[in-house]
Design an enzyme around this catalytic site. Structure first.
Site, PDB file in Angstrom:
ATOM      1  N   ARG A  57     -31.253 -25.008 -25.721  1.00  0.00           N
ATOM      2  CA  ARG A  57     -32.117 -24.090 -26.462  1.00  0.00           C
ATOM      3  C   ARG A  57     -33.035 -23.257 -25.572  1.00  0.00           C
ATOM      4  O   ARG A  57     -33.104 -22.031 -25.706  1.00  0.00           O
ATOM      5  CB  ARG A  57     -32.995 -24.863 -27.469  1.00  0.00           C
ATOM      6  CG  ARG A  57     -32.308 -25.221 -28.751  1.00  0.00           C
ATOM      7  CD  ARG A  57     -32.811 -26.552 -29.237  1.00  0.00           C
ATOM      8  NE  ARG A  57     -32.330 -27.559 -28.321  1.00  0.00           N
ATOM      9  CZ  ARG A  57     -31.118 -28.143 -28.425  1.00  0.00           C
ATOM     10  NH1 ARG A  57     -30.358 -27.845 -29.435  1.00  0.00           N
ATOM     11  NH2 ARG A  57     -30.716 -29.019 -27.530  1.00  0.00           N
ATOM     12  N   THR A  58     -33.771 -23.923 -24.702  1.00  0.00           N
ATOM     13  CA  THR A  58     -34.785 -23.194 -23.932  1.00  0.00           C
ATOM     14  C   THR A  58     -34.114 -22.179 -23.012  1.00  0.00           C
ATOM     15  O   THR A  58     -34.505 -21.009 -22.956  1.00  0.00           O
ATOM     16  CB  THR A  58     -35.635 -24.193 -23.123  1.00  0.00           C
ATOM     17  OG1 THR A  58     -36.032 -25.250 -23.996  1.00  0.00           O
ATOM     18  CG2 THR A  58     -36.861 -23.524 -22.557  1.00  0.00           C
ATOM     19  N   LYS A  87     -30.075 -29.285  -0.546  1.00  0.00           N
ATOM     20  CA  LYS A  87     -30.165 -29.408   0.920  1.00  0.00           C
ATOM     21  C   LYS A  87     -31.561 -29.829   1.350  1.00  0.00           C
ATOM     22  O   LYS A  87     -31.851 -29.887   2.543  1.00  0.00           O
ATOM     23  CB  LYS A  87     -29.833 -28.057   1.568  1.00  0.00           C
ATOM     24  CG  LYS A  87     -28.470 -27.521   1.227  1.00  0.00           C
ATOM     25  CD  LYS A  87     -28.318 -26.104   1.816  1.00  0.00           C
ATOM     26  CE  LYS A  87     -27.345 -25.282   0.994  1.00  0.00           C
ATOM     27  NZ  LYS A  87     -27.479 -23.851   1.269  1.00  0.00           N
ATOM     28  N   ARG A 108     -37.663 -24.955 -15.475  1.00  0.00           N
ATOM     29  CA  ARG A 108     -37.634 -26.326 -16.011  1.00  0.00           C
ATOM     30  C   ARG A 108     -37.415 -27.272 -14.838  1.00  0.00           C
ATOM     31  O   ARG A 108     -36.490 -27.085 -14.046  1.00  0.00           O
ATOM     32  CB  ARG A 108     -36.535 -26.523 -17.047  1.00  0.00           C
ATOM     33  CG  ARG A 108     -36.400 -28.004 -17.422  1.00  0.00           C
ATOM     34  CD  ARG A 108     -35.559 -28.233 -18.631  1.00  0.00           C
ATOM     35  NE  ARG A 108     -36.252 -27.774 -19.838  1.00  0.00           N
ATOM     36  CZ  ARG A 108     -35.802 -28.001 -21.069  1.00  0.00           C
ATOM     37  NH1 ARG A 108     -34.674 -28.681 -21.245  1.00  0.00           N
ATOM     38  NH2 ARG A 108     -36.467 -27.555 -22.119  1.00  0.00           N
ATOM     39  N   HIS A 136     -44.444 -28.711 -22.407  1.00  0.00           N
ATOM     40  CA  HIS A 136     -43.401 -27.744 -22.759  1.00  0.00           C
ATOM     41  C   HIS A 136     -44.089 -26.714 -23.660  1.00  0.00           C
ATOM     42  O   HIS A 136     -43.860 -26.667 -24.863  1.00  0.00           O
ATOM     43  CB  HIS A 136     -42.282 -28.478 -23.501  1.00  0.00           C
ATOM     44  CG  HIS A 136     -40.989 -27.728 -23.634  1.00  0.00           C
ATOM     45  ND1 HIS A 136     -40.858 -26.381 -23.328  1.00  0.00           N
ATOM     46  CD2 HIS A 136     -39.758 -28.140 -24.052  1.00  0.00           C
ATOM     47  CE1 HIS A 136     -39.610 -26.007 -23.563  1.00  0.00           C
ATOM     48  NE2 HIS A 136     -38.931 -27.053 -23.995  1.00  0.00           N
TER      49      HIS A 136
HETATM   50  N1   CP Z   1     -36.123 -28.300 -27.273  1.00  0.00           N
HETATM   51  C1   CP Z   1     -35.610 -28.151 -26.039  1.00  0.00           C
HETATM   52  O1   CP Z   1     -36.336 -28.024 -25.038  1.00  0.00           O
HETATM   53  O2   CP Z   1     -34.248 -28.139 -26.002  1.00  0.00           O
HETATM   54  P1   CP Z   1     -33.368 -27.966 -24.694  1.00  0.00           P
HETATM   55  O3   CP Z   1     -33.605 -29.196 -23.837  1.00  0.00           O
HETATM   56  O4   CP Z   1     -31.957 -27.837 -25.159  1.00  0.00           O
HETATM   57  O5   CP Z   1     -33.856 -26.748 -23.970  1.00  0.00           O
END
Ligand code: CP
Length: 308
Positions: A57-58, A87, A108, A136
């Site tokens: 999603r993100t 590395k 991320r 998040h």
């Molecule tokens: N909700 C969420 O962060 O989903 P993903 O891990 O698929 O990005």
């Protein structure tokens, strides 16, 4: 951060004022209802996505958001393996390099605090797309937007946060945002092994938000407007045995839905494993797929405010 100002780094939920949230939501509403108006808005801008942990999603909603605004994207999935991190390159060095190629970095990472470290050395805005069990913030924005969209308001809501609250960065970020609203009541429903961490409880106390802790989900369900279910995060447990102790402990199924008010909603940041039964997907109160779609509009609004 004043309303109307350009946003810089997006690291944690605490940095958003209520006024800024309202402004973003109004912009996201407009982008949702009239997407064509914004088609060329970020023409010539380039987003780099650095993902050291898996994502559907993100990663894809940020990419869709940037493309829908006329910008372009580049990036690396599984950056732990497919970037020079493999590395031994540090996140700081990678970000120094990528910020020289792009106009915004969406990051991320598996370590709490990684986004802050990246922002400290980046010459372009860094957006935290999840830092280990830390935060998040863009998920929290879309969660709050969904509550407002589905219930009609945020003030006065009663919400149950359910599941792996110790490792759940989405519930941490959402709680920080909710504390900016009035008459919020929060129930944390989790087994003791993954109870909500003390820093979040202290934050709620400081902001005079009443909260309770429970282990009996059935007792909480009839009392809330929002059930925010979360996955038990297997990848953050030290071993299989401790994961199995809590796996499958709370499940939202037809029986659970029968205890919920007719006007309540069920949310989940997704992905789900076994904590929401697919049998409830067609129930109008199951809001999680609408929630995921809202993520694209919120990220469009956010990218616009960061880059325009
Ligand atoms: N909700 C969420 O962060 O989903 P993903 O891990 O698929 O990005």
């Amino acid at each position: 951060m004043a309303v109307g100002s350009r946003l810089r780094h997006i690291i944690e939920s605490q940095q958003f004022s209520r006024a800024l949230l309202e402004e973003l939501f109004v912009l996201a509403d407009d982008m949702k209802s009239q997407p064509h108006r914004y088609a060329g808005r970020l023409k010539g801008q380039l987003m780099a996505a650095l993902f050291y942990e898996p994502s559907t999603r993100t990663r894809l909603s940020f990419e869709a958001a940037m493309l829908r605004l006329g910008g372009r994207t580049m990036g690396t999935d599984n950056a732990r393996e497919f970037s020079s991190a493999a590395k031994g390159e540090t996140i700081e060095d990678t970000v120094r390099i990528v910020s020289g190629y792009s106009d915004v970095i969406v990051l991320r990472h598996y370590e709490e605090g990684a986004a802050r470290r990246a922002a400290a050395v980046s010459s372009v805005p860094v957006i935290n797309a999840g830092d280990g069990p830390g935060q998040h913030p863009t998920q929290a924005l879309l969660d709050l937007y969904t509550i407002r969209d589905e219930i009609g308001h945020v003030d006065g809501i009663r919400i149950a946060m359910v599941g792996d609250l110790a490792n759940g960065r989405t519930v941490r970020s959402l709680t920080y945002l909710l504390s900016k609203f009035r008459d919020i009541r929060v129930s944390f429903v989790a087994p003791s092994q993954v109870a909500m961490r003390q820093d979040i409880k202290d934050h709620l106390d400081e902001h005079r938000v009443p909260w309770t802790e429970a282990q009996d989900l059935d007792a909480v369900l009839p009392q809330v407007d929002v059930v925010y279910q979360t996955r038990i995060q297997k990848e953050r447990f030290p071993d299989e045995a401790s994961y199995l102790e809590v796996k499958g402990i709370y499940r939202i199924d037809a029986r659970a839905m029968s205890m919920l008010q007719k006007t309540a909603i069920v949310m989940h940041p997704l992905p789900r494993v076994d904590e929401i039964s697919p049998e409830i997907d067609s129930d109008p109160r199951a809001a999680y797929f609408r929630q995921a779609r809202n993520g694209m509009y919120i990220r469009m609004a956010l990218l616009d405010r960061v880059l325009s």
